[in-house]
Design an enzyme around this catalytic site. Structure first.
Site, PDB file in Angstrom:
ATOM      1  N   ASP A   1      47.482  42.490  38.172  1.00 57.54           N
ATOM      2  CA  ASP A   1      47.953  41.111  38.295  1.00 57.54           C
ATOM      3  C   ASP A   1      47.299  40.208  37.264  1.00 57.54           C
ATOM      4  O   ASP A   1      46.087  39.976  37.317  1.00 57.54           O
ATOM      5  CB  ASP A   1      47.640  40.617  39.713  1.00 57.54           C
ATOM      6  CG  ASP A   1      47.965  39.157  39.898  1.00 57.54           C
ATOM      7  OD1 ASP A   1      48.993  38.715  39.346  1.00 57.54           O
ATOM      8  OD2 ASP A   1      47.191  38.459  40.575  1.00 57.54           O
TER       9      ASP A   1
ATOM     10  N   SER B   1      45.474  36.641  38.599  1.00 58.68           N
ATOM     11  CA  SER B   1      44.203  36.556  39.324  1.00 58.68           C
ATOM     12  C   SER B   1      43.183  37.422  38.576  1.00 58.68           C
ATOM     13  O   SER B   1      43.529  38.132  37.639  1.00 58.68           O
ATOM     14  CB  SER B   1      44.358  37.021  40.777  1.00 58.68           C
ATOM     15  OG  SER B   1      44.696  38.403  40.836  1.00 58.68           O
TER      16      SER B   1
ATOM     17  N   ASN C   1      40.170  39.068  40.330  1.00 56.34           N
ATOM     18  CA  ASN C   1      39.315  39.930  41.146  1.00 56.34           C
ATOM     19  C   ASN C   1      39.979  41.265  41.431  1.00 56.34           C
ATOM     20  O   ASN C   1      41.203  41.379  41.463  1.00 56.34           O
ATOM     21  CB  ASN C   1      38.982  39.262  42.471  1.00 56.34           C
ATOM     22  CG  ASN C   1      38.012  38.110  42.318  1.00 56.34           C
ATOM     23  OD1 ASN C   1      38.414  36.987  42.042  1.00 56.34           O
ATOM     24  ND2 ASN C   1      36.725  38.385  42.497  1.00 56.34           N
TER      25      ASN C   1
ATOM     26  N   TRP D   1      40.203  43.886  44.530  1.00 54.40           N
ATOM     27  CA  TRP D   1      39.894  44.100  45.942  1.00 54.40           C
ATOM     28  C   TRP D   1      40.734  45.234  46.502  1.00 54.40           C
ATOM     29  O   TRP D   1      41.869  45.471  46.069  1.00 54.40           O
ATOM     30  CB  TRP D   1      40.081  42.828  46.774  1.00 54.40           C
ATOM     31  CG  TRP D   1      41.476  42.307  46.934  1.00 54.40           C
ATOM     32  CD1 TRP D   1      42.068  41.301  46.236  1.00 54.40           C
ATOM     33  CD2 TRP D   1      42.461  42.767  47.880  1.00 54.40           C
ATOM     34  NE1 TRP D   1      43.360  41.106  46.677  1.00 54.40           N
ATOM     35  CE2 TRP D   1      43.625  41.999  47.681  1.00 54.40           C
ATOM     36  CE3 TRP D   1      42.466  43.763  48.868  1.00 54.40           C
ATOM     37  CZ2 TRP D   1      44.787  42.175  48.428  1.00 54.40           C
ATOM     38  CZ3 TRP D   1      43.631  43.949  49.612  1.00 54.40           C
ATOM     39  CH2 TRP D   1      44.770  43.160  49.401  1.00 54.40           C
TER      40      TRP D   1
ATOM     41  N   TYR E   1      45.644  32.883  51.031  1.00 54.97           N
ATOM     42  CA  TYR E   1      47.057  33.188  50.879  1.00 54.97           C
ATOM     43  C   TYR E   1      47.849  32.216  51.744  1.00 54.97           C
ATOM     44  O   TYR E   1      47.293  31.471  52.547  1.00 54.97           O
ATOM     45  CB  TYR E   1      47.358  34.630  51.289  1.00 54.97           C
ATOM     46  CG  TYR E   1      46.827  35.654  50.325  1.00 54.97           C
ATOM     47  CD1 TYR E   1      47.603  36.116  49.269  1.00 54.97           C
ATOM     48  CD2 TYR E   1      45.536  36.146  50.461  1.00 54.97           C
ATOM     49  CE1 TYR E   1      47.112  37.052  48.381  1.00 54.97           C
ATOM     50  CE2 TYR E   1      45.035  37.078  49.574  1.00 54.97           C
ATOM     51  CZ  TYR E   1      45.827  37.529  48.525  1.00 54.97           C
ATOM     52  OH  TYR E   1      45.329  38.448  47.644  1.00 54.97           O
TER      53      TYR E   1
ATOM     54  N   ASP F   1      52.975  36.248  34.145  1.00 59.81           N
ATOM     55  CA  ASP F   1      52.288  36.752  35.334  1.00 59.81           C
ATOM     56  C   ASP F   1      52.918  38.044  35.841  1.00 59.81           C
ATOM     57  O   ASP F   1      54.028  38.035  36.380  1.00 59.81           O
ATOM     58  CB  ASP F   1      52.328  35.681  36.426  1.00 59.81           C
ATOM     59  CG  ASP F   1      51.595  36.102  37.686  1.00 59.81           C
ATOM     60  OD1 ASP F   1      50.755  37.018  37.609  1.00 59.81           O
ATOM     61  OD2 ASP F   1      51.862  35.528  38.752  1.00 59.81           O
TER      62      ASP F   1
ATOM     63  N   THR G   1      53.892  38.223  39.761  1.00 60.76           N
ATOM     64  CA  THR G   1      55.035  37.514  40.331  1.00 60.76           C
ATOM     65  C   THR G   1      56.298  38.231  39.891  1.00 60.76           C
ATOM     66  O   THR G   1      56.487  38.494  38.708  1.00 60.76           O
ATOM     67  CB  THR G   1      55.067  36.043  39.865  1.00 60.76           C
ATOM     68  OG1 THR G   1      53.878  35.388  40.326  1.00 60.76           O
ATOM     69  CG2 THR G   1      56.272  35.311  40.418  1.00 60.76           C
TER      70      THR G   1
END
Length: 438
Positions: free
Chosen positions: A145, A148, A150, A152, A188, A328, A331
Site C-alpha cells: 500500500d 500508508s 506501516n 502489520w 479505520y 495509491d 485504493t
C-alpha cells in the site's frame, strides 16, 4: 557501493540479454540469463549485473546482484464477493454508507499525516503479494500500500473474529523475534486496529530488524472477508504510526537496493490470478511501452502529485486550475470530491445498481474517454478501462470528501495504475508513468 568486477561484458543472445561474468576463484566464464540468475553457494562473491529490461541497476545480497521481485496475485475484491452473495447492499447499510450519494467526510484523514486507508478501500482491493516474517518463516498475504507506511499482520493473541480467518504471527515460534512493546493503533472507518510493535526479519524482500505491528484487535467486520492478512505500507516515513521506519526505508538503509525506487505492474486480465509484480530497486521495461514520464512529488507523505486537469470527452472539464492527487496502490478506484465525481458519473451515463454506480456493459464502446493531464502529459482511460468488465460494469469512480489539511485530494488507485506502469522514485521524489503492456 561495490563496483562491477573487472572483465565483465554483455553479449546479446537474440532477444535475451546474457551477462558474462568471470569468477575470480576459477577464472571460469558463466553466461547467465538475467531472468534466471542465481548465486552458486560455492561462489559467494559472484557478481551479477541485470540488463536494463530486468532492472535499472545492480543489486547485492550475500554477494549476488539482483532485483527483489514480489509476484502479485489478483483476488476477488470483498465488494465482488459480497455482490456474488447478494449481500453488498447490506454491507453498505451495515457500515452506514450511501454509495450513491457518497459524501463521507473521512474524518479519519483530518491530520495531514494519516495513513490513507479506510473500510471502503479494504472492500475493493484486489492485488496482494506474499511475505514471510521470522525464523523459521511465517507466511502472510499482504496488501502493498503506497497510501500508508506501516507493516502489520494479525497476532496469535488477536481476539477479533477477523483474525481467526487469517494467518497469525506467533512470536515465540521465531528465533529472531525481538519484543519492542510500543502500543500501536490505526484508525479505520469502523474503529481502531490496535496491537503492539515487535521486530523481526522480513523475507521475500530480506529485511532484518524490521519493526512491525502485531494486531490484537481488528475493527468490526471489515477484515473478516478480506483476502489479505495484513498491510505493508510503502509511503514516506512521515505517515508511519509510532515513528516506525518503513520497510522500504530499511531496504535502502541495509543496501538491499542499489537504486531507491520501486515499481508496480498490475495485470488488466480479470480472469487471471497472476496479478502482476512489485519490483524493488528498479523497473522492468517489458511491462510498459514508450518511455517513462516523470512527475514531481509535491508533498512527501503520500505519493502526492499535481493534476493539471481532468476532461471527459472534451466536454466536462474538472480540476481546471489544477489539483492535488495521490497515486495509491491501496485504493481500488479513482476517487475525488463528490461533486466532481457526480459530474463524471453523469457524463459516462452511470446509474445506481445495487447500491453503487454502474455503466451499460453493452455500450462501453459508446461511452466517453476520461483524460487526466499530469505534468503536461494526457493519460486517457477508455470505458473498458474505468469499468470492471464483470457481469455488472461498475464505475471505477467514487466520491470521497477528504477534508483539509490532508485534502481535498484525488486518489489515482488501481483503476489508473492498471493502465499505467508506475515507478515510485524516493531518490528523486518523483513518480514515473508509462502505458502498461497488457
Amino acid at each position: 557501493m561495490l563496483h562491477k568486477p573487472a572483465g565483465w561484458e554483455r553479449l546479446e543472445n537474440k532477444s535475451k540479454l546474457v551477462i558474462v561474468i568471470p569468477i575470480p576463484c576459477t577464472g571460469t566464464v558463466i553466461p547467465i540469463p538475467c531472468t534466471r540468475a542465481v548465486c552458486p553457494s560455492q561462489h559467494p562473491l559472484l557478481f551479477f549485473q541485470f540488463s536494463s529490461s530486468c532492472c535499472s541497476g545492480p543489486h547485492l545480497l550475500g554477494g549476488c546482484f539482483f532485483c527483489p521481485r514480489v509476484p502479485l496475485r489478483r483476488h476477488k475484491s470483498l465488494r465482488k464477493i459480497l455482490r456474488d452473495r447478494r449481500q453488498l447492499s447490506d454491507f453498505w447499510k451495515a457500515h452506514k454508507l450511501d454509495m450513491i450519494q457518497y459524501t463521507e467526510d473521512c474524518s479519519v484523514f483530518q491530520e495531514a499525516n494519516e495513513p490513507l486507508i479506510n473500510y471502503l478501500d479494504v472492500s475493493l482491493v484486489e492485488y496482494f503479494g506474499q511475505i514471510s516474517i521470522g525464523s523459521p518463516p511465517q507466511n502472510f498475504t499482504v496488501l502493498f500500500d503506497t497510501g500508508s507506511s506501516n507493516l502489520w499482520v494479525p497476532s496469535i493473541y488477536c481476539v477479533s473474529p477477523a483474525c481467526a480467518e487469517h494467518a497469525r504471527f506467533h512470536p515465540s515460534n521465531s528465533s529472531t523475534y525481538n519484543e519492542v512493546g510500543t502500543p500501536f493503533s490505526i484508525q479505520y472507518g469502523t474503529g481502531s486496529l490496535t496491537g503492539i510493535i515487535g521486530s523481526d526479519q522480513v523475507e521475500g524482500i530480506t529485511v532484518v530488524n524490521q519493526q512491525f505491528a502485531e494486531s490484537v484487535s481488528e475493527p468490526g467486520s471489515t477484515f473478516v472477508d478480506a483476502e489479505f492478512d495484513g498491510i505493508l505500507g510503502l509511503a514516506y516515513p512521515s505517515l508511519a504510526v509510532d515513528g516506525v521506519i518503513p520497510v522500504f526505508d530499511n531496504m535502502m538503509a541495509q543496501n538491499l537496493v542499489e537504486l531507491p525506487v520501486f515499481s508496480v505492474y498490475m495485470s488488466r486480465n480479470p480472469e487471471s490470478s497472476a496479478g502482476g509484480e512489485l519490483l524493488f530497486g528498479g523497473f522492468d521495461t517489458s511491462h510498459f511501452s514508450g518511455t517513462l514520464s516523470w512527475v514531481p512529488v509535491t508533498k512527501q507523505g503520500y505519493w502526492q502529485i499535481q493534476l493539471d486537469n481532468i476532461q471527459v470527452f472534451n466536454s466536462v472539464v474538472l480540476c481546471a486550475e489544477g489539483c492535488q492527487a495521490i497515486v495509491d496502490t491501496g485504493t481500488s478506484l479513482i476517487t475525488g470530491p463528490p461533486s466532481d465525481i457526480k459530474q463524471i458519473q453523469n457524463a459516462i451515463s452511470a446509474t445506481p445498481v445495487d447500491g453503487e454506480y454502474a455503466v451499460d456493459c453493452n455500450n462501453l464502446n459508446m461511452l466517453p474517454d476520461v483524460t487526466f493531464t499530469i505534468n503536461g502529459i494526457p493519460y486517457t482511460l477508455s470505458a473498458e478501462d474505468y469499468s470492471d468488465g464483470m457481469a455488472i460494469c461498475t464505475s471505477g469512480f467514487q466520491g470521497m470528501n477528504i477534508q483539509p489539511p490532508a485534502g481535498p485530494l484525488w486518489i489515482l488507485g488501481d483503476v489508473f495504475i492498471r493502465q499505467f506502469y508506475t515507478v515510485f522514485d524516493r531518490g528523486n521524489n518523483r513518480v514515473g508513468l508509462a502505458p502498461a503492456v497488457p
